[in-house]
Every structure is written in structure tokens, then in C-alpha cells.
Motif scaffolding. Structure first.
Motif, PDB file in Angstrom:
ATOM      1  N   CYS A  99       1.798  -4.308  14.267  1.00  0.00           N
ATOM      2  CA  CYS A  99       0.358  -4.243  13.969  1.00  0.00           C
ATOM      3  C   CYS A  99       0.143  -3.547  12.639  1.00  0.00           C
ATOM      4  O   CYS A  99      -0.651  -3.969  11.806  1.00  0.00           O
ATOM      5  CB  CYS A  99      -0.373  -3.427  15.034  1.00  0.00           C
ATOM      6  SG  CYS A  99      -0.807  -4.369  16.476  1.00  0.00           S
ATOM      7  N   THR A 100       0.844  -2.422  12.438  1.00  0.00           N
ATOM      8  CA  THR A 100       0.696  -1.682  11.188  1.00  0.00           C
ATOM      9  C   THR A 100       1.513  -2.401  10.116  1.00  0.00           C
ATOM     10  O   THR A 100       2.257  -3.336  10.418  1.00  0.00           O
ATOM     11  CB  THR A 100       1.208  -0.240  11.367  1.00  0.00           C
ATOM     12  OG1 THR A 100       2.518  -0.317  11.906  1.00  0.00           O
ATOM     13  CG2 THR A 100       0.342   0.538  12.318  1.00  0.00           C
ATOM     14  N   ASP A 101       1.392  -1.936   8.876  1.00  0.00           N
ATOM     15  CA  ASP A 101       2.115  -2.611   7.795  1.00  0.00           C
ATOM     16  C   ASP A 101       3.622  -2.572   8.051  1.00  0.00           C
ATOM     17  O   ASP A 101       4.174  -1.524   8.364  1.00  0.00           O
ATOM     18  CB  ASP A 101       1.779  -1.949   6.449  1.00  0.00           C
ATOM     19  CG  ASP A 101       0.388  -2.332   5.989  1.00  0.00           C
ATOM     20  OD1 ASP A 101      -0.227  -3.209   6.624  1.00  0.00           O
ATOM     21  OD2 ASP A 101      -0.083  -1.761   5.002  1.00  0.00           O
ATOM     22  N   SER A 126      -7.655  -2.876   9.530  1.00  0.00           N
ATOM     23  CA  SER A 126      -6.729  -1.856   9.037  1.00  0.00           C
ATOM     24  C   SER A 126      -7.475  -0.911   8.117  1.00  0.00           C
ATOM     25  O   SER A 126      -8.704  -0.965   8.008  1.00  0.00           O
ATOM     26  CB  SER A 126      -5.569  -2.524   8.294  1.00  0.00           C
ATOM     27  OG  SER A 126      -6.021  -2.971   7.041  1.00  0.00           O
ATOM     28  N   GLY A 127      -6.708  -0.051   7.438  1.00  0.00           N
ATOM     29  CA  GLY A 127      -7.326   0.888   6.516  1.00  0.00           C
ATOM     30  C   GLY A 127      -7.869   0.188   5.274  1.00  0.00           C
ATOM     31  O   GLY A 127      -8.731   0.714   4.578  1.00  0.00           O
ATOM     32  N   GLY A 153      -3.406  -5.248  12.732  1.00  0.00           N
ATOM     33  CA  GLY A 153      -3.758  -4.157  11.820  1.00  0.00           C
ATOM     34  C   GLY A 153      -3.708  -2.806  12.514  1.00  0.00           C
ATOM     35  O   GLY A 153      -3.752  -2.725  13.750  1.00  0.00           O
ATOM     36  N   ALA A 181      -4.633   0.136  17.078  1.00  0.00           N
ATOM     37  CA  ALA A 181      -4.115   1.237  17.903  1.00  0.00           C
ATOM     38  C   ALA A 181      -5.259   1.926  18.640  1.00  0.00           C
ATOM     39  O   ALA A 181      -5.030   2.654  19.601  1.00  0.00           O
ATOM     40  CB  ALA A 181      -3.424   2.262  17.018  1.00  0.00           C
ATOM     41  N   ASN A 182      -6.491   1.698  18.194  1.00  0.00           N
ATOM     42  CA  ASN A 182      -7.633   2.399  18.794  1.00  0.00           C
ATOM     43  C   ASN A 182      -7.789   2.041  20.274  1.00  0.00           C
ATOM     44  O   ASN A 182      -7.917   0.866  20.630  1.00  0.00           O
ATOM     45  CB  ASN A 182      -8.909   2.059  18.013  1.00  0.00           C
ATOM     46  CG  ASN A 182     -10.085   2.837  18.532  1.00  0.00           C
ATOM     47  OD1 ASN A 182     -10.804   2.386  19.411  1.00  0.00           O
ATOM     48  ND2 ASN A 182     -10.261   4.035  18.023  1.00  0.00           N
ATOM     49  N   CYS A 224       0.836  -1.208   0.000  1.00  0.00           N
ATOM     50  CA  CYS A 224       0.000   0.000   0.000  1.00  0.00           C
ATOM     51  C   CYS A 224       0.867   1.253   0.000  1.00  0.00           C
ATOM     52  O   CYS A 224       1.538   1.530  -0.979  1.00  0.00           O
ATOM     53  CB  CYS A 224      -0.952  -0.062   1.185  1.00  0.00           C
ATOM     54  SG  CYS A 224      -2.210   1.222   1.131  1.00  0.00           S
ATOM     55  N   ASP A 225       0.892   1.978   1.112  1.00  0.00           N
ATOM     56  CA  ASP A 225       1.650   3.236   1.111  1.00  0.00           C
ATOM     57  C   ASP A 225       2.823   3.203   2.083  1.00  0.00           C
ATOM     58  O   ASP A 225       3.267   4.236   2.560  1.00  0.00           O
ATOM     59  CB  ASP A 225       0.727   4.414   1.429  1.00  0.00           C
ATOM     60  CG  ASP A 225       0.053   4.282   2.780  1.00  0.00           C
ATOM     61  OD1 ASP A 225       0.051   3.166   3.334  1.00  0.00           O
ATOM     62  OD2 ASP A 225      -0.472   5.281   3.286  1.00  0.00           O
ATOM     63  N   PRO A 234      -4.968  10.527   7.722  1.00  0.00           N
ATOM     64  CA  PRO A 234      -6.052   9.616   8.091  1.00  0.00           C
ATOM     65  C   PRO A 234      -6.632  10.025   9.446  1.00  0.00           C
ATOM     66  O   PRO A 234      -5.904  10.233  10.400  1.00  0.00           O
ATOM     67  CB  PRO A 234      -5.341   8.263   8.191  1.00  0.00           C
ATOM     68  CG  PRO A 234      -3.918   8.583   8.530  1.00  0.00           C
ATOM     69  CD  PRO A 234      -3.642   9.972   8.026  1.00  0.00           C
ATOM     70  N   GLY A 272      -8.659   8.419  11.591  1.00  0.00           N
ATOM     71  CA  GLY A 272      -8.935   7.443  12.657  1.00  0.00           C
ATOM     72  C   GLY A 272      -8.332   7.834  14.003  1.00  0.00           C
ATOM     73  O   GLY A 272      -9.040   7.886  15.019  1.00  0.00           O
ATOM     74  N   PRO A 273      -7.032   8.145  14.027  1.00  0.00           N
ATOM     75  CA  PRO A 273      -6.423   8.499  15.310  1.00  0.00           C
ATOM     76  C   PRO A 273      -7.043   9.746  15.941  1.00  0.00           C
ATOM     77  O   PRO A 273      -7.081   9.869  17.165  1.00  0.00           O
ATOM     78  CB  PRO A 273      -4.944   8.766  14.943  1.00  0.00           C
ATOM     79  CG  PRO A 273      -4.716   8.012  13.673  1.00  0.00           C
ATOM     80  CD  PRO A 273      -6.030   8.049  12.947  1.00  0.00           C
TER      81      PRO A 273
HETATM   82  O1  KG4 Z   1      -2.670  -1.144   9.054  1.00  0.00           O
HETATM   83  P1  KG4 Z   1      -2.586   0.307   8.740  1.00  0.00           P
HETATM   84  O2  KG4 Z   1      -1.479   1.083   9.377  1.00  0.00           O
HETATM   85  O3  KG4 Z   1      -2.416   0.531   7.216  1.00  0.00           O
HETATM   86  C1  KG4 Z   1      -3.237   0.401   6.156  1.00  0.00           C
HETATM   87  O4  KG4 Z   1      -4.356  -0.142   6.225  1.00  0.00           O
HETATM   88  O5  KG4 Z   1      -2.757   0.902   5.126  1.00  0.00           O
HETATM   89  O6  KG4 Z   1      -3.973   0.969   9.136  1.00  0.00           O
HETATM   90  C2  KG4 Z   1      -4.244   2.321   8.952  1.00  0.00           C
HETATM   91  C3  KG4 Z   1      -5.664   2.584   9.409  1.00  0.00           C
HETATM   92  C4  KG4 Z   1      -6.176   3.960   8.998  1.00  0.00           C
HETATM   93  O7  KG4 Z   1      -7.483   3.804   8.504  1.00  0.00           O
HETATM   94  C5  KG4 Z   1      -6.176   4.723  10.307  1.00  0.00           C
HETATM   95  O8  KG4 Z   1      -7.120   5.751  10.380  1.00  0.00           O
HETATM   96  C6  KG4 Z   1      -6.482   3.622  11.295  1.00  0.00           C
HETATM   97  O9  KG4 Z   1      -5.734   2.523  10.842  1.00  0.00           O
HETATM   98  N1  KG4 Z   1      -6.089   3.978  12.661  1.00  0.00           N
HETATM   99  C7  KG4 Z   1      -6.961   4.176  13.657  1.00  0.00           C
HETATM  100  C8  KG4 Z   1      -6.189   4.519  14.787  1.00  0.00           C
HETATM  101  N2  KG4 Z   1      -4.863   4.497  14.429  1.00  0.00           N
HETATM  102  C9  KG4 Z   1      -4.827   4.150  13.122  1.00  0.00           C
HETATM  103  N3  KG4 Z   1      -8.290   4.096  13.690  1.00  0.00           N
HETATM  104  C10 KG4 Z   1      -8.891   4.353  14.856  1.00  0.00           C
HETATM  105  N4  KG4 Z   1      -8.232   4.691  15.984  1.00  0.00           N
HETATM  106  C11 KG4 Z   1      -6.890   4.776  15.999  1.00  0.00           C
HETATM  107  N5  KG4 Z   1      -6.241   5.087  17.120  1.00  0.00           N
END
Ligand code: KG4
Ligand code: ZN
Length: 346
Positions: free
Chosen positions: A313-315, A141-142, A282, A286-287, A13-14, A183, A185-186
Motif C-alpha cells: 500500500c505504501t510506496d 497517500s501523502g 496508498g 492504513a487508517n 518521494c522519500d 507525519p 496521520g497515524p
Molecule cells: O503512501 P505513503 O506511505 O507515502 C507518501 O505519500 O509519501 O503515505 C503516507 C501518508 C502520510 O500522509 C501519513 O500521515 C498517512 O499516509 N498515513 C495515515 C495513516 N498511516 C499513514 N493517515 C491516517 N491514518 C493512518 N493510520
């Protein structure tokens, strides 16, 4: 035989990642995050591929340098075959193929979602308990929302998954409707901290079995923002760095709906499959509400909760290397003719 050295590359992804593992032990785990997408409010595939092209060489160099290895010491090269963005996957795949060919070592193709589900087994010198097989992993994840039934490192099945948006998208799209940067979410998490989660009500999407749907939730938020006079007034102009109570309550209510929905399905699935160990993976793990409720509900039900350190947890490429370790041991080697699978071949 001593454990072999694997260089793993993640570019789905990114995030451009490279890691070196010896067996399950991570020696280096380098990640270059792409900032270029922020101003577009989402990942732009073409820009992601270009950024991977410029990041991949320095990231691989750094991973090797931090591990104290030269390329000739590597026993295998692993890469993410899918799921992910086609152009992004191509960069990692082509790089891994060239390197494996030049060094004359095996090439190993890894499924990104299987890697998320197994990331708990990465060893990094920190003492950590790991789940016993079989266990259930909720990967959020995202890009994905999946319940994975993990019976063994090579025996994983999808017990449920989203039929539309991912959980991370549900957060990011809600944040966008409120005018927060991507993003978001955080930020929802942050402002929900002192919000009242019972102030607004959002219906749980109805999807049979253990599948999920999030697109309707975003639509209910849209209607609420359109129809609630008080909210509409507040939302026309507020300080994004210090939102009023009403917005914090909205963040808390929305977040709690997503968390309850995810966990209701997860615990129902664990009960049906009779699984006692539960894992979370994923970026959305982190939420803070999700982590808290996941652990609390596990404790209440006499189940064990496992959440990998956030870096896994993240990519990241370490999780790709971990799966490659199992595959190499099983002799599961990819062919130079293998191509990326953007939808992912389980
Ligand atoms: O796994 P990840 O780092 O990467 C991709 O999916 O590419 O997930 C990123 C996602 C994003 O949608 C971001 O808004 C969400 O995880 N995210 C959260 C939190 N930290 C990251 N969503 C809700 N609460 C958080 N604390
Ligand atoms: Zn991922």
C-alpha cells in the motif's frame, strides 16, 4: 517462455526502494525510509535527493542478494518516471538507465499512481483474492488522492482526483495544528480510537463530480481551534503522548469527516461507472476508520472490497516491478533519452 527477471527502482518521494520480480512474483522488496525529514515537518526535496543517492546502491544490492540473483541474470530494469519530486526521480531514473545500458537489457518507465492501483496483483506466495476487471481503486497517500478506473493493466483512467491537498496531507496538517510530530496521520488515527466522532462538525468540501478538495477542511479546523474557547485552553498545554478526551474527540471527528468524504465520492463513482469491485491503495489505507468503513459499506452494498497488504500500500518498488512486467510483456520499452515526469504523464 519462462517468466523474466525484472529489477524495479522506486525513488519518487522519500522512500528508496528496489525489488526483484519474476513475472508477477516478488522475489525481494527492499525499502529504505528517510528519517531526515521528520524534524522539518515534511519532506525536504533537496535532502530527499541526497538520501536517495546514498541509499540506492545498498538497496539495489540487497534486493539482488535477497532474490539470489546477479545483475547479469536480469532481463529488464524498471524505474518510476513520475509523478514525484524532480531530484528524487532523477536519482532512480539515472541509476536505472546506467544499469540497463551496462547490461544491455530493456528499460521500462512506470507511472507511480498506476502502480499503486495495480499493486493488488503482486504475487508473494500468500493466497489472496484479486479484483476482476474493471474495478475502481481509491488511492490515498501523502501526495495523492485519486479514483482510478482500472479496465485492464494497460487501460487505466482517472475518474476523480484532488484539486489541492492530498488526503494524507489533510491528516498531517491537522496533526501539525494540534502539535503532533510529522507525519501525524497515524497519530490522529491512534487518538481517534476512543474519541467521539460526533462531537465536532466539519462541513464536507463541495467539489463537483468525483474530484476532491481538502484545503478547506484544514482551514475549518484552524478556525475551530481559534474560536472554541474550551479547545483553545486545552490545546495550549497537553500531554502529546496521552491527550485529553476533547483532543481525542477532535481527532475522531476530523478523521470521520475525511473518511466519509472519501467514501461518499468513491461509492457514488462506483455506482455511476457500475463497478462491483473496489480497491484501496496508498499509505492512508492504513487508517483504521477508512479500512473499517470501506469494507462495511462494500458489504452493505453487495460490492467486493480489496486492500493490498500494507507493504504494497505504501510506496514500494514491487508495485513498480509489477507494472513493468505487464509493459515488458506488451513490448512497451522506454528510451534512454526519456526523462523524469514530476507531474506524471498518464
Ligand atoms: O503512501 P505513503 O506511505 O507515502 C507518501 O505519500 O509519501 O503515505 C503516507 C501518508 C502520510 O500522509 C501519513 O500521515 C498517512 O499516509 N498515513 C495515515 C495513516 N498511516 C499513514 N493517515 C491516517 N491514518 C493512518 N493510520
Ligand atoms: Zn505513492
Amino acid at each position: 517462455m519462462s517468466e523474466r527477471f525484472i529489477l524495479a527502482i522506486e525513488s519518487s518521494c522519500d522512500e528508496t526502494g528496489a525489488a526483484v520480480l519474476r513475472g508477477r512474483r516478488v522475489l525481494s522488496n527492499v525499502i529504505a525510509t528517510q528519517k531526515v525529514h521528520e524534524k522539518y515537518g515534511g519532506v525536504v526535496p533537496e535532502l530527499a535527493s541526497r538520501a536517495h543517492q546514498s541509499h540506492i546502491v545498498p538497496v539495489v544490492h540487497q534486493a539482488l542478494a535477497e532474490a539470489g540473483l546477479t545483475p547479469r541474470q536480469l532481463d529488464a530494469i524498471a524505474f518510476t518516471r513520475g509523478p514525484g519530486l524532480m531530484g528524487s526521480l532523477h536519482v532512480g531514473t539515472s541509476f536505472a538507465k546506467s544499469m540497463a545500458m551496462a547490461l544491455g537489457v530493456p528499460l521500462i518507465a512506470v507511472h507511480h499512481m498506476q502502480a499503486h492501483a495495480l499493486a493488488l496483483f503482486i504475487e508473494d506466495g500468500q493466497p489472496r483474492e484479486v479484483p476482476s476487471y474493471p474495478f475502481l481503486c481509491l488511492t490515498v497517500s501523502g501526495g495523492h488522492t485519486q479514483l482510478v478506473h482500472v479496465r485492464a493493466p494497460s487501460d487505466l483512467t482517472i475518474a476523480g482526483q484532488t484539486i489541492d491537498d492530498a488526503a494524507g496531507e489533510a491528516f498531517d496538517k491537522a496533526a501539525k495544528l494540534l502539535g503532533f510530530d510529522y507525519p501525524g496521520g497515524p497519530l490522529i488515527d491512534r487518538w481517534a480510537q476512543d474519541g467521539d466522532a460526533r462531537r465536532f462538525h466539519f462541513p464536507h468540501p463541495r467539489v463537483p463530480g468525483f474530484d476532491f478538495s481538502f484545503s478547506g477542511l484544514k482551514t475549518s479546523l484552524l478556525y475551530l481551534l481559534r474560536d472554541d474557547e474550551a479547545l483553545r485552553r486545552v490545546l495550549t498545554d497537553f500531554d502529546r503522548s496521552d491527550p485529553p478526551q476533547l483532543v481525542r474527540d477532535l481527532c475522531a471527528s476530523y478523521q470521520q469527516t475525511v473518511v466519509d468524504y472519501l467514501l461518499d465520492k468513491t461509492f457514488a463513482c462506483a455506482a455511476q461507472l457500475d463497478l462491483r469491485d473496489l480497491a484501496l491503495a496508498g499509505g492512508v489505507s492504513a487508517n483504521s476508520a477508512l479500512r473499517r468503513d470501506f469494507s462495511e459499506r462494500c458489504t452493505r452494498q453487495g460490492l467486493r472490497a480489496f486492500i493490498p497488504p500494507f507493504a504494497y500500500c505504501t510506496d514500494n518498488a514491487a508495485m513498480i516491478g509489477l507494472v513493468a512486467h505487464y509493459k515488458l510483456a506488451a513490448g512497451e520499452v522506454a528510451a534512454l533519452t526519456d526523462v523524469p515526469e514530476p507531474r506524471g504523464l498518464w
